[in-house]
Design an enzyme around this catalytic site. Structure first.
Site, PDB file in Angstrom:
ATOM      1  CB  SER A 130      87.069 119.859 -38.973  1.00  0.00           C
ATOM      2  OG  SER A 130      85.993 120.125 -39.831  1.00  0.00           O
ATOM      3  CD  GLU A 227      78.414 139.687 -41.975  1.00  0.00           C
ATOM      4  OE1 GLU A 227      78.189 139.446 -43.177  1.00  0.00           O
ATOM      5  OE2 GLU A 227      77.523 139.655 -41.099  1.00  0.00           O
ATOM      6  CG  HIS A 286      83.234 116.251 -37.975  1.00  0.00           C
ATOM      7  ND1 HIS A 286      84.173 115.936 -38.941  1.00  0.00           N
ATOM      8  CD2 HIS A 286      83.295 117.608 -37.813  1.00  0.00           C
ATOM      9  CE1 HIS A 286      84.772 117.044 -39.345  1.00  0.00           C
ATOM     10  NE2 HIS A 286      84.254 118.064 -38.681  1.00  0.00           N
TER      11      HIS A 286
END
Length: 305
Positions: A130, A227, A286
């Site tokens: 990924s 964040e 996945h």
């Protein structure tokens, strides 16, 4: 046995000066100069399973929200079965690697580019899942001499925005609130309940919860830099437009139950990776290496033969 290096950081996410790696030569001048011209690399946390074998080592790069532990068992098994050295690393903003506001693929690729010659592990067999697969592709395309062959696990060199829930996962993680006085197991249960309205799949929630940790002040926090990942999610879901192709042997492993590699992607895969094989793993989603670890390892070993 595993040799480890940990990149230390404070609770604020500011990187502290890490210890230097304990083995391997320093970066060659040409390579260091190449890295310094782009994003500044951070010292990645890694685990190395060493051996005397001279074949190109296996280097594993995990996906978003993951860590080097995702490939620890598979790495150990493949080392025993192939005899090769195995390296597994934490990407920046993940695991025990430093936090940084830059989560671009250029930056993540620069981190690996700096680490490989530092440990004497180039050229290597680069295996990325990924997000790690995109990082691996960028490195192979930009520095093909460092990558003897490439395996991309359920991701293509194209944007994945339309099929991803990753942004909503991060927003949900950011909103989780956990009282201080709980144990880690209790905290995970509370976090699981708070994540469940957004992250419907229990197995995905359990994967995200592997990132929950207790800080020294008793507060619970996420190991991943939520964040920074939120701010950079557009870049993580995208893929840079590149013109040069990678000439080495390449394997794209697709999960039969996953939508991350589509037939419409094949032409771009072949343009950038003209030697690419594209294989589908039956009954895998996945996370192929977690869903079908034996099939995954068998595919890797056949590709190495």
């Amino acid at each position: 046995m595993w040799r480890c290096s940990r990149a230390w950081r404070g609770l604020s996410g500011v990187a502290l000066k890490p210890p230097l790696p304990s083995r391997g030569p320093g970066l060659p001048g040409a390579s260091a100069a190449h890295v310094s011209s782009g994003p500044r690399p951070v010292p990645l946390s890694y685990r190395l399973l060493d051996s005397e074998d001279t074949h190109p080592p296996l280097v594993f790069l995990h996906g978003l929200f993951g860590s080097k532990t995702n490939f620890q068992t598979i790495g150990k098994t493949l080392q025993q079965q192939t005899g090769r050295k195995v390296l597994i690393v934490d990407a920046r903003n993940h695991g025990e690697s430093p936090h940084s506001p830059d989560s671009s693929y250029e930056a993540m690729s620069a981190d690996v580019e700096a680490l490989l010659p530092q440990l004497g592990l180039a050229p290597c067999v680069l295996i990325g899942h990924s997000m790690g697969g995109k990082t691996a592709m960028i490195l192979a395309l930009q520095r093909p001499e460092l990558v003897e062959r490439l395996i991309s696990v359920d991701v293509s060199p194209l944007p994945t925005t339309a099929i991803s829930d990753f942004s909503s996962h991060l927003v949900a993680m950011k909103s989780v609130q956990i009282p201080k006085e709980l144990s880690l197991s209790q905290a995970r249960k509370v976090a699981d309940e708070q994540l469940s309205p957004v992250v419907k799949d229990p197995s995905v929630r359990q994967f995200l919860l592997t990132n929950l940790m207790e800080a020294s002040n008793g507060q619970f926090m996420w190991r991943v830099n939520v964040e920074a990942l939120l701010q950079q999610m557009d870049k993580i879901l995208d893929f840079p437009v590149l013109q040069k192709s990678y000439p080495g042997p390449t394997l794209f492993l697709s999960g039969a139950k996953s939508k991350f590699i589509q037939p419409s992607h094949f032409s771009e895969i072949k343009r950038l990776f003209p030697q690419a094989q594209i294989l589908s793993v039956p009954e895998a989603g996945h996370w192929i290496h977690a869903d079908k670890p034996q099939d995954f390892m068998s595919s890797v070993k056949r590709f190495l033969a």
